[in-house]
Write a protein that holds these residues in place. Structure first.
Motif, mmCIF file in Angstrom:
data_model
loop_
_atom_site.group_PDB
_atom_site.id
_atom_site.type_symbol
_atom_site.label_atom_id
_atom_site.label_comp_id
_atom_site.label_asym_id
_atom_site.label_seq_id
_atom_site.Cartn_x
_atom_site.Cartn_y
_atom_site.Cartn_z
ATOM 1 N N PRO A 195 0.799 -1.232 0.000
ATOM 2 C CA PRO A 195 0.000 0.000 0.000
ATOM 3 C C PRO A 195 0.829 1.278 0.000
ATOM 4 N N VAL A 196 2.014 1.256 0.604
ATOM 5 C CA VAL A 196 2.869 2.440 0.599
ATOM 6 C C VAL A 196 3.292 2.783 -0.826
ATOM 7 N N ALA A 197 3.585 1.762 -1.618
ATOM 8 C CA ALA A 197 3.957 2.001 -3.016
ATOM 9 C C ALA A 197 2.791 2.595 -3.792
ATOM 10 N N ARG A 198 1.593 2.080 -3.551
ATOM 11 C CA ARG A 198 0.424 2.589 -4.275
ATOM 12 C C ARG A 198 0.167 4.053 -3.943
ATOM 13 N N ARG A 199 0.389 4.430 -2.701
ATOM 14 C CA ARG A 199 0.108 5.806 -2.289
ATOM 15 C C ARG A 199 1.223 6.765 -2.682
ATOM 16 N N SER A 200 2.453 6.279 -2.691
ATOM 17 C CA SER A 200 3.579 7.187 -2.928
ATOM 18 C C SER A 200 3.900 7.376 -4.402
ATOM 19 N N ASP A 201 3.663 6.355 -5.240
ATOM 20 C CA ASP A 201 4.035 6.457 -6.656
ATOM 21 C C ASP A 201 3.141 5.532 -7.474
ATOM 22 N N GLY A 202 1.892 5.930 -7.611
ATOM 23 C CA GLY A 202 0.930 5.100 -8.326
ATOM 24 C C GLY A 202 1.293 4.879 -9.781
ATOM 25 N N GLU A 203 1.954 5.854 -10.416
ATOM 26 C CA GLU A 203 2.320 5.712 -11.817
ATOM 27 C C GLU A 203 3.356 4.611 -12.018
ATOM 28 N N SER A 204 4.375 4.556 -11.148
ATOM 29 C CA SER A 204 5.372 3.486 -11.254
ATOM 30 C C SER A 204 4.748 2.124 -11.002
ATOM 31 N N VAL A 205 3.815 2.069 -10.071
ATOM 32 C CA VAL A 205 3.109 0.810 -9.809
ATOM 33 C C VAL A 205 2.351 0.368 -11.060
ATOM 34 N N ARG A 206 1.652 1.295 -11.692
ATOM 35 C CA ARG A 206 0.879 0.961 -12.904
ATOM 36 C C ARG A 206 1.807 0.446 -14.009
ATOM 37 N N ILE A 207 2.935 1.116 -14.208
ATOM 38 C CA ILE A 207 3.882 0.708 -15.249
ATOM 39 C C ILE A 207 4.416 -0.696 -14.963
ATOM 40 N N ALA A 208 4.826 -0.930 -13.733
ATOM 41 C CA ALA A 208 5.369 -2.243 -13.366
ATOM 42 C C ALA A 208 4.327 -3.332 -13.558
ATOM 43 N N LYS A 209 3.103 -3.051 -13.164
ATOM 44 C CA LYS A 209 2.030 -4.036 -13.312
ATOM 45 C C LYS A 209 1.773 -4.354 -14.781
ATOM 46 N N ASP A 210 1.793 -3.328 -15.650
ATOM 47 C CA ASP A 210 1.580 -3.555 -17.078
ATOM 48 C C ASP A 210 2.681 -4.434 -17.660
ATOM 49 N N VAL A 211 3.942 -4.176 -17.275
ATOM 50 C CA VAL A 211 5.053 -4.979 -17.793
ATOM 51 C C VAL A 211 4.929 -6.432 -17.328
ATOM 52 N N LEU A 212 4.637 -6.626 -16.050
ATOM 53 C CA LEU A 212 4.553 -7.982 -15.502
ATOM 54 C C LEU A 212 3.387 -8.760 -16.110
ATOM 55 N N CYS A 213 2.235 -8.104 -16.232
ATOM 56 C CA CYS A 213 1.065 -8.788 -16.776
ATOM 57 C C CYS A 213 1.214 -9.040 -18.276
ATOM 58 N N GLY A 214 2.013 -8.203 -18.952
ATOM 59 C CA GLY A 214 2.227 -8.394 -20.375
ATOM 60 C C GLY A 214 3.169 -9.530 -20.696
ATOM 61 N N GLY A 215 3.964 -9.961 -19.724
ATOM 62 C CA GLY A 215 4.953 -11.007 -19.989
ATOM 63 C C GLY A 215 4.741 -12.280 -19.215
ATOM 64 N N SER A 216 3.638 -12.387 -18.478
ATOM 65 C CA SER A 216 3.406 -13.584 -17.669
ATOM 66 C C SER A 216 1.943 -13.655 -17.272
ATOM 67 N N GLU A 217 1.591 -14.765 -16.676
ATOM 68 C CA GLU A 217 0.269 -14.886 -16.054
ATOM 69 C C GLU A 217 0.418 -14.412 -14.608
ATOM 70 N N ALA A 218 -0.206 -13.299 -14.277
ATOM 71 C CA ALA A 218 0.017 -12.681 -12.968
ATOM 72 C C ALA A 218 -1.294 -12.512 -12.204
#
Length: 280
Positions: A13-36
């Protein structure tokens, strides 16, 4: 799809509150290359439950150093670290420990390392109460760190550091009388003042440095275990303050946990020298 390609992505939750954009980018990369499978815990209990229910999926934490340490501690108590490997996308107010271990900077680079990297076995310090130290151990704990125990405390500490340098406490106030043994060999006793004791993993051994309270040279040894005893003292294990305690023993466990790091990092080794080695 293999179990290796199935990820459990736990977003602190600290990551989501402090830098939501980086979280979104990381999630897109991970979900684009694997089953997450994505988990969004709201606190430590939900964070622990998410990891406990990981099944065959590889756990990936999106968070800062505190989230990394929480995950390592939980997985160590679950006795999973010896066989499995953790992955991290460092996002949040404090990520220097993660970078010192070899995790890349930037959401894209670190998320790609999760997908394409390899496991590196790293050493761990474990105390008799099953507490773990990933990076460095310092005794006594610096008063300058004590205020950073909460998320808001960490943010205030970071904000102050951007405005002016952190105050350096008077050296005299840190001196303690401690008994320090390394592999049963006495390094200093209670009749001598100690400025500081630091312990870090160093290539299958713990490097123990005892700085005397006077003008003497520090004593440096390498050992598999270190015991510190004395009047109630606090210590800093990575970023966390623990204590007061009167005695504590830390034992070095070589290659005790795995961290997914870039297979071919550009311009530097995958991890600092002495911190770990590739898995076999």
């Amino acid at each position: 799809m293999s179990a290796h390609d199935q990820l459990l992505v736990v977003i602190d939750p600290v990551a989501r509150r402090s830098d939501g954009e980086s979280v979104r980018i990381a999630k897109d990369v991970l979900c684009g290359g694997s089953e997450a499978k994505i988990c969004l815990p709201e606190g430590p209990e939900e964070f622990a439950r998410a990891l406990a229910r990981r099944g065959p999926r590889r756990p990936v934490v999106i968070g800062d150093d505190r989230a990394l340490l929480r995950a390592v501690a939980l997985l160590h108590r679950d006795r999973w670290l010896g066989d499995g490997a953790l992955a991290l996308v460092p996002v949040g107010p404090a990520v220097e420990l993660a970078h010192s271990l070899g995790v890349p900077r930037g959401a894209v680079a670190s998320a790609r390392a999760v997908l394409d990297g390899s496991v590196r076995r790293l050493d761990l310090l474990v105390d008799e109460s099953d507490g773990v130290v990933v990076g460095d151990l310092a005794i006594p704990a610096s008063p300058a760190v004590l205020g950073a125990g909460s998320v808001w405390g960490a943010c205030r500490h970071l904000a102050r550091s951007l405005v002016r340098p952190a105050p350096v406490p008077a050296a005299r106030s840190h001196r303690r009388r401690l008994r320090v043994e390394a592999d049963g060999v006495l390094l200093t006793d209670l009749d001598q003042e100690v400025e500081a004791v630091t312990v870090r993993t160093a290539g299958g051994r713990a490097e123990v440095v005892v700085q005397p309270g006077g003008a003497g040279e520090p004593t440096t040894v390498k050992a598999l275990s270190v015991t510190v005893a004395g009047a109630d003292f606090r210590y800093r294990a990575d970023t966390l303050i623990t204590g007061p305690v009167r005695t504590r023993t830390w034992t070095l466990r070589a290659g005790a946990w795995g961290l997914t790091l870039p297979s071919r990092p550009a311009g530097r080794s995958a991890a600092p020298e002495g911190r770990g080695r590739p898995a076999v």
